[in-house]
Design a protein around this motif. Structure first.
Motif, PDB file in Angstrom:
ATOM      1  N   PHE A   1     -32.170  23.410 -34.635  1.00  0.00           N
ATOM      2  CA  PHE A   1     -31.432  22.508 -36.043  1.00  0.00           C
ATOM      3  C   PHE A   1     -31.917  23.658 -36.785  1.00  0.00           C
ATOM      4  O   PHE A   1     -30.880  23.585 -37.722  1.00  0.00           O
ATOM      5  N   GLU A   2     -32.559  24.715 -36.599  1.00  0.00           N
ATOM      6  CA  GLU A   2     -32.611  25.285 -38.274  1.00  0.00           C
ATOM      7  C   GLU A   2     -31.244  26.469 -38.100  1.00  0.00           C
ATOM      8  O   GLU A   2     -31.115  26.638 -38.947  1.00  0.00           O
ATOM      9  N   ALA A   3     -30.538  26.601 -36.757  1.00  0.00           N
ATOM     10  CA  ALA A   3     -29.818  27.522 -36.765  1.00  0.00           C
ATOM     11  C   ALA A   3     -29.150  26.563 -37.468  1.00  0.00           C
ATOM     12  O   ALA A   3     -27.389  26.828 -37.389  1.00  0.00           O
ATOM     13  N   VAL A   4     -28.543  25.560 -36.841  1.00  0.00           N
ATOM     14  CA  VAL A   4     -27.089  24.420 -37.262  1.00  0.00           C
ATOM     15  C   VAL A   4     -27.567  24.261 -38.814  1.00  0.00           C
ATOM     16  O   VAL A   4     -26.235  23.831 -39.795  1.00  0.00           O
ATOM     17  N   LEU A   5     -28.533  24.243 -39.111  1.00  0.00           N
ATOM     18  CA  LEU A   5     -28.628  23.744 -40.757  1.00  0.00           C
ATOM     19  C   LEU A   5     -27.577  25.510 -41.219  1.00  0.00           C
ATOM     20  O   LEU A   5     -27.343  25.274 -42.103  1.00  0.00           O
ATOM     21  N   ARG A   6     -28.609  26.431 -40.746  1.00  0.00           N
ATOM     22  CA  ARG A   6     -28.844  27.387 -41.670  1.00  0.00           C
ATOM     23  C   ARG A   6     -26.913  27.466 -41.690  1.00  0.00           C
ATOM     24  O   ARG A   6     -25.714  27.998 -42.736  1.00  0.00           O
ATOM     25  N   ARG A   7     -25.664  27.560 -41.018  1.00  0.00           N
ATOM     26  CA  ARG A   7     -24.519  27.637 -40.220  1.00  0.00           C
ATOM     27  C   ARG A   7     -23.904  26.835 -40.738  1.00  0.00           C
ATOM     28  O   ARG A   7     -22.734  26.737 -41.740  1.00  0.00           O
ATOM     29  N   TYR A   8     -24.046  25.352 -41.307  1.00  0.00           N
ATOM     30  CA  TYR A   8     -23.833  24.119 -41.904  1.00  0.00           C
ATOM     31  C   TYR A   8     -24.098  24.973 -43.456  1.00  0.00           C
ATOM     32  O   TYR A   8     -22.955  24.407 -43.667  1.00  0.00           O
TER      33      TYR A   8
END
Length: 137
Positions: free
Chosen positions: A112-119
């Protein structure tokens, strides 16, 4: 990912839907909530693992283990099943199970952290691109 394997089927279907032309919408606040929930969940499993190390110890069951060898063997096996030991794979212990769930929750948190960072990176790039073109014509 470590931990239970069953939820991966749901993630696979989700990923195939998005990649296969489905529509993906992302709410950053929702992702942040998922991150917090994963963190809380991991902490809870870690607390259970720590408690299991002390509270599930079976050193004195009161079944005659001081005088009867077979009773001592039973007590030792119960103790090993709780915290690990000779001949018992750590993953098959109470502590091992709790740690596996903790690891799975931490893996989900990282995802989830990676998804949020990429978003957020993509959102910033989109905003910069719109600013460079002068916005909408």
């Amino acid at each position: 990912m470590a931990g239970p394997e069953a939820p991966e089927a749901g993630w696979k279907a989700f990923t195939e839907n998005v990649v296969g032309g489905g529509r993906l919408e992302l709410d950053p606040a929702g992702i942040e909530q998922c991150i917090k929930l994963c963190d809380d969940h991991a902490k809870g499993w870690g607390d259970l693992a720590s408690r299991a190390r002390t509270e599930l110890r079976a050193v004195a069951l009161g079944i005659g283990e001081a005088d009867i060898a077979s009773a001592a063997d039973i007590a030792r096996k119960f103790d090993q099943k709780a915290i690990g030991g000779e001949g018992i794979d750590f993953a098959n212990t109470a502590v091992g199970l709790f740690r596996a769930h903790q690891t799975y929750a931490l893996d989900m948190k990282s995802m989830f952290e990676a998804v949020l960072r990429r978003y957020m990176e993509q959102d910033s790039a989109n905003a910069a691109a719109l600013g460079a073109t002068g916005g909408m014509a």
